[in-house]
Motif scaffolding. Structure first.
Motif: not given
Length: 67
Positions: A1-20, A44-49
């Motif tokens: 995965x590219x760094x941008x993809x990791x960051x986008x997926x990370x942001x999405x997981x953070x958002x969904x996690x916060x909603x849950x 957060x881990x995905x964004x760090x990667x």
């Protein structure tokens, strides 16, 4: 995965996690709160990667003289 993809997926997981977590708190569902926190941490881990990949590429570009 590219760094941008990791960051986008990370942001999405953070958002969904916060909603849950919010939904779990409102409904009193501790399991949902825990799932949300786990998903937020995964994000957060995905964004760090993604950040690490960016840093490694920048360093490699400096070493090889590419800008």
């Amino acid at each position: 995965m590219s760094s941008t993809t990791d960051k986008i997926k990370g942001l999405a997981n953070e958002a969904v996690g916060n909603v849950k977590q919010a939904a779990g708190n409102v409904t009193g569902n501790d399991k949902l709160v825990a799932e949300g926190k786990a998903q937020e941490l995964k994000g957060e881990a995905q964004k760090t990667v993604g950040d690490a990949k960016d840093g490694a590429k920048t360093l490699a570009d400096k070493i090889t003289g590419k800008h």
